[in-house]
Design an enzyme around this catalytic site. Structure first.
Site, PDB file in Angstrom:
ATOM      1  N   ASP A  15       3.423  -7.546  -1.817  1.00 17.75           N
ATOM      2  CA  ASP A  15       2.352  -6.570  -2.031  1.00 17.75           C
ATOM      3  C   ASP A  15       1.624  -6.907  -3.341  1.00 17.75           C
ATOM      4  O   ASP A  15       2.092  -7.742  -4.120  1.00 17.75           O
ATOM      5  CB  ASP A  15       2.991  -5.168  -2.092  1.00 17.75           C
TER       6      ASP A  15
ATOM      7  N   ASP B 284      -3.682   0.406   2.089  1.00 20.83           N
ATOM      8  CA  ASP B 284      -3.540   1.848   1.838  1.00 20.83           C
ATOM      9  C   ASP B 284      -4.536   2.684   2.632  1.00 20.83           C
ATOM     10  O   ASP B 284      -5.564   3.127   2.112  1.00 20.83           O
ATOM     11  CB  ASP B 284      -3.679   2.115   0.339  1.00 20.83           C
TER      12      ASP B 284
ATOM     13  N   GLU C 160      -3.317  -9.616  -4.397  1.00 23.63           N
ATOM     14  CA  GLU C 160      -4.742 -10.037  -4.374  1.00 23.63           C
ATOM     15  C   GLU C 160      -5.052 -11.013  -5.500  1.00 23.63           C
ATOM     16  O   GLU C 160      -5.940 -11.853  -5.297  1.00 23.63           O
ATOM     17  CB  GLU C 160      -5.651  -8.800  -4.452  1.00 23.63           C
TER      18      GLU C 160
HETATM   19  C1  GLC Z   1       0.540  -0.342  -2.914  1.00 19.80           C
HETATM   20  C2  GLC Z   1       0.844  -0.695  -1.462  1.00 19.80           C
HETATM   21  C3  GLC Z   1       1.689   0.400  -0.850  1.00 19.80           C
HETATM   22  C4  GLC Z   1       2.960   0.568  -1.680  1.00 19.80           C
HETATM   23  C5  GLC Z   1       2.607   0.882  -3.109  1.00 19.80           C
HETATM   24  C6  GLC Z   1       3.836   0.928  -3.994  1.00 19.80           C
HETATM   25  O1  GLC Z   1      -0.292   0.754  -2.987  1.00 19.80           O
HETATM   26  O2  GLC Z   1      -0.328  -0.912  -0.726  1.00 19.80           O
HETATM   27  O3  GLC Z   1       1.992   0.077   0.487  1.00 19.80           O
HETATM   28  O4  GLC Z   1       3.730   1.585  -1.134  1.00 19.80           O
HETATM   29  O5  GLC Z   1       1.738  -0.119  -3.621  1.00 19.80           O
HETATM   30  O6  GLC Z   1       4.533  -0.270  -3.957  1.00 19.80           O
END
Ligand code: GLC
Length: 780
Positions: free
Chosen positions: A394, A470, A397
């Site tokens: 995650d 998200d 980017e």
């Molecule tokens: C980001 C991700 C989400 C995750 C959060 C905490 O917002 O897109 O899926 O739960 O980070 O890690």
């Protein structure tokens, strides 16, 4: 979540509109003569040399300027060397003055003609190509809006967009600058290979402007008879989707965040108590020790190795999150190692570039360096030694909690001996991180990898599944997921899903149920929810909702052999799993922008309910006969039908004559599938199908080989002849019984299996084979 305001206030940055004003652009003129160098024709220019290379009969590369780095998307070895003749051969030419044009011929018609190349006073390049507004455009990766991407300007710059994604949202987490165009002379594809910021401006009248902020305008132009041919070519060029382990096709549960090992055990127990399936459970950032990657909270997650073992025995994989931001903490081994070996992205001044993300002040690994990839790969032993076999990448980017939402434009990567500014390669960062993660699984677990990623670039399909970030618990986001995932599939990324139930905001019972009914057809079926939002584990909305949700989840498991077959096809040919309606019948106006129904493979038509209170909807049935699952009857296609539906289910139609491999329900893919069901849908005189099965884990499926089951049937007024052959010499499948499910309408007609009347003793390659007259809904 405290960063919400900071992150959301930079939706539009001034540089994003830089260079869009055509008056700041000047025409690039070519004054020298073309020079033929091997397969390439080049024209000299001191700033923007032009080369055109015919790579195969229906693929040319047009490169304006010099690429800054070797491509991370294109696999050179896969480009065919010598052109061969094809009816849709692509041809190009330029006019003898200072203009040039690409002419793509099919049946003597030009498809795309340039009105030239323009540059601005910075490093921007702009190529204008004639493209009638009436030609629909698909692909472009992860974008909001409807199926047809015409009429808007699309920018490619991986961004952590926390604002509600709406039609007005342009940049998202993934950048796949690949578009497919349905021309009136067949299909044309254009892939722009540049990992910096780029744009496809389709808001211009009868024209597209393809632009980059810097580096080369490196284009691959394809032609094909069908869109499938284009995706095949594109995924030869950028790599086929990886073949996932079977367990990753099961149901996956997540939440930001399960807060202790005990809570995780309780959740798993909840699935079993409510007779719900589960194959994977995610640990979000609260599992870490102060958000340090490759660490676990010493109290709440002290017993993680035991947890992983116990859950594995239950058929549930634990998938931890791994973010790229490394906490700046002199006492933390990952930071120490990275600092002493210079593994981090540098600032323009040559120090490690620093910024804030979940762990506070952090630094970022420079994944562009093979030695950094190797180090990062090795760090995964922390988890793989515990038996963990899948990872969630995650914030890659990469997301930073600053004004730009990412690294500074002039932060430096070290690529093949040169220092390259981040802005020139930004979109490639997440892809390189995922490649490192996937190779860690292969090397350390000797298994097929499963990596879930938020960011990516063209080629991401080789190493990771993608979720759409998200989203919100809203009907709008439920609806948006359909064209978004369809276009991802048309961009070579087959393994995708949206957070079922919605990430932000509280899900409501009806929305959640409708989302599960749709989500059981997402290639990735994952429920995820943000911190502080109402719980949305599948039983949280009580009866009668849980029963409806259960039906959708059980359906997923019954469909797994069919889904696995679609994944294998995707792996071999690039074809998407979710297919737009025009896939079945091109040139039908109604389906050109149909964003609310789709095909799940070629046999199942899914018409989700996407509005609150919806209990009926119109469904387009392509020409031919269809079997309505709910009504258990045949319906004639080539028309819209009104499908009435309660809250129990959504309208689903099976293609007449289709043959589907199915399974009885089991609560995890780790449970042996003892029976293989072969469903023959009524409505055709004959049909054929080839089903291949393997252990679903071995790394190289070609070496693993597989069991092959081929089936065909022919129906005549007097009897039905079925032919089944099974080759188990390379792999012995789990199933010990094959049940042939045939239409009730066949009753009263003898059914022969390989020439003999089928009965209780029938066998195929030593396996028992029986017959059942059934309605498809009994198995789905
Ligand atoms: C980001 C991700 C989400 C995750 C959060 C905490 O917002 O897109 O899926 O739960 O980070 O890690």
């Amino acid at each position: 979540m405290t960063e919400l305001n900071t992150r959301s206030s930079f939706a539009v940055q001034p540089e994003r509109v830089l260079g869009q004003d055509q008056s700041s652009q000047h025409r690039v003129c070519y004054r020298s003569n073309p020079l033929v160098v091997r397969d390439s024709t080049r024209i000299y220019h001191d700033k923007h040399p032009l080369s055109v290379t015919q790579l195969s009969a229906n693929l040319i590369r047009v490169c304006l300027g010099e690429p800054l780095i070797a491509s991370v998307a294109v696999l050179p070895a896969t480009i065919p060397d010598h052109p061969t003749d094809l009816p849709n051969r692509i041809e190009w030419s330029w006019l003898p003055d200072d203009q040039w044009q690409i002419a793509v011929h099919r049946h003597g018609q030009g498809l795309a003609t340039s009105r030239g190349l323009y540059a601005d006073s910075a490093d921007g390049l702009y190529l204008y190509l004639a493209l009638p507004d009436a030609w629909p455009v698909y692909g472009l990766g992860e974008k909001t809006g409807e199926l047809n991407k015409q009429g808007k300007k699309w920018t490619f710059w991986n961004s952590d967009v926390f604002l509600p994604h709406s039609d007005a949202t342009d940049e998202l987490y993934q950048s796949i600058p690949f578009m497919t165009v349905s021309t009136d002379q067949g299909w044309m594809g254009i892939f722009l290979d540049n990992p910096g910021r780029s744009r496809f401006d389709l808001s211009l009248t009868d024209e597209v402007c393809i632009s980059v902020d810097g580096g080369a305008l490196d284009l691959y132009v394809f032609t094909g008879e069908t869109i499938g041919e284009l995706i095949d070519l594109y995924t030869q060029l950028t790599g086929r989707p990886f073949l996932p382990p079977k367990w990753a096709l099961g149901y996956q549960q997540s939440r930001h965040s399960y807060e202790s090992g005990q809570e995780v055990r309780n959740i798993v127990e909840g699935f079993r108590r409510h007779d719900l399936p589960l194959d994977a459970l995610y640990l979000d950032i609260l599992c870490m020790d102060g958000y340090r990657v490759f660490s676990l909270d010493p109290k709440a997650f002290a017993q993680t190795p035991e947890l992983v073992d116990d859950l594995l025995a239950e058929g549930v994989r634990v998938i931890p999150i791994v973010d790229p931001g490394v906490k700046r903490d002199p006492h933390y081994r990952v930071y120490q190692q990275g600092m002493s070996a210079d593994y981090f992205v540098q600032s323009a001044q040559g120090d490690p570039w620093q910024g804030r993300v979940w762990p506070g002040e952090s630094v970022w690994p420079d994944f562009f360096q093979p030695r950094v990839q190797a180090w990062w790969q090795d760090l995964h032993r922390y988890y793989t030694d515990m038996g963990i076999q899948g990872f969630w990448n995650d914030m890659n980017e990469p997301a930073v909690f600053n004004d730009r939402m990412t690294l500074d434009a002039d932060a430096l990567h070290h690529i093949d001996g040169s220092a390259v500014a981040h802005e020139s390669v930004h979109n490639a960062y997440g892809l390189l991180m995922c490649e490192s993660t996937a190779s860690a699984i292969v090397a350390q677990c000797a298994q097929r990898p499963f990596v879930l990623t938020r960011a990516g670039y063209a080629g991401i399909q080789r190493s990771a599944a993608v979720w759409t970030g998200d989203n919100r618990s809203s009907w709008e986001h439920l609806r948006m997921s359909v064209p978004m995932l369809l276009n991802m599939g048309l961009s070579g990324v087959a393994f995708t899903g949206a957070d079922i139930g919605g990430f932000m905001d509280d899900s409501r019972p009806e929305l959640f149920t409708r989302w599960m009914q749709l989500g059981c057809f997402y290639p990735l079926m994952r429920n995820h929810c943000a911190i502080g939002q109402a719980r949305q584990e599948p039983w949280c909305f009580a009866e009668p909702w849980t029963a409806r949700v259960r039906q959708a989840m059980h359906r997923r498991y019954k469909l797994l052999p069919y889904l696995y077959q679609l994944f294998r096809d995707a792996h071999e040919t690039g074809l998407p799993i979710l297919r737009p309606m025009f896939w079945l019948e091109e040139q039908v106006e109604q389906t050109e922008n149909m964003s609310d129904q789709f095909m799940f493979g070629d046999a199942l038509l899914i018409a989700p309910i996407l509005v609150a209170g919806g209990v009926a909807r119109s469904v387009w049935l392509p020409k031919g006969l269809w079997h309505s699952l709910a009504e258990d009857r045949s319906v004639l296609g080539g028309q819209f039908v009104l499908a009435q539906t309660g809250l129990e289910d959504i309208p689903i139609y099976l293609k007449a004559g289709a043959i589907l491999p199915l399974a009885p329900y089991r609560h995890s893919t780790a449970r042996a599938q003892k029976e293989l069901r072969i469903l023959i849908v009524d409505g055709a005189e004959h049909g054929r199908m080839l089903f291949r099965d393997d252990d679903g884990l071995t790394v190289n499926p070609a070496e693993n080989r597989y069991a092959r089951l081929s089936i065909g049937y022919h129906k005549s007024p007097a009897q039905v002849e079925c032919h089944l052959s099974l080759d188990r010499s390379y792999y012995k499948p789990e199933w010990q019984l094959i049940t042939l499910g045939v239409p009730q309408a066949w009753k009263g007609r003898p059914v022969l299996l390989n020439g003999e009347p089928i009965n209780g003793r029938s066998k195929v390659d030593g396996l028992r084979c029986r017959l059942q007259y059934i309605s498809p809904s009994a198995w789905l």
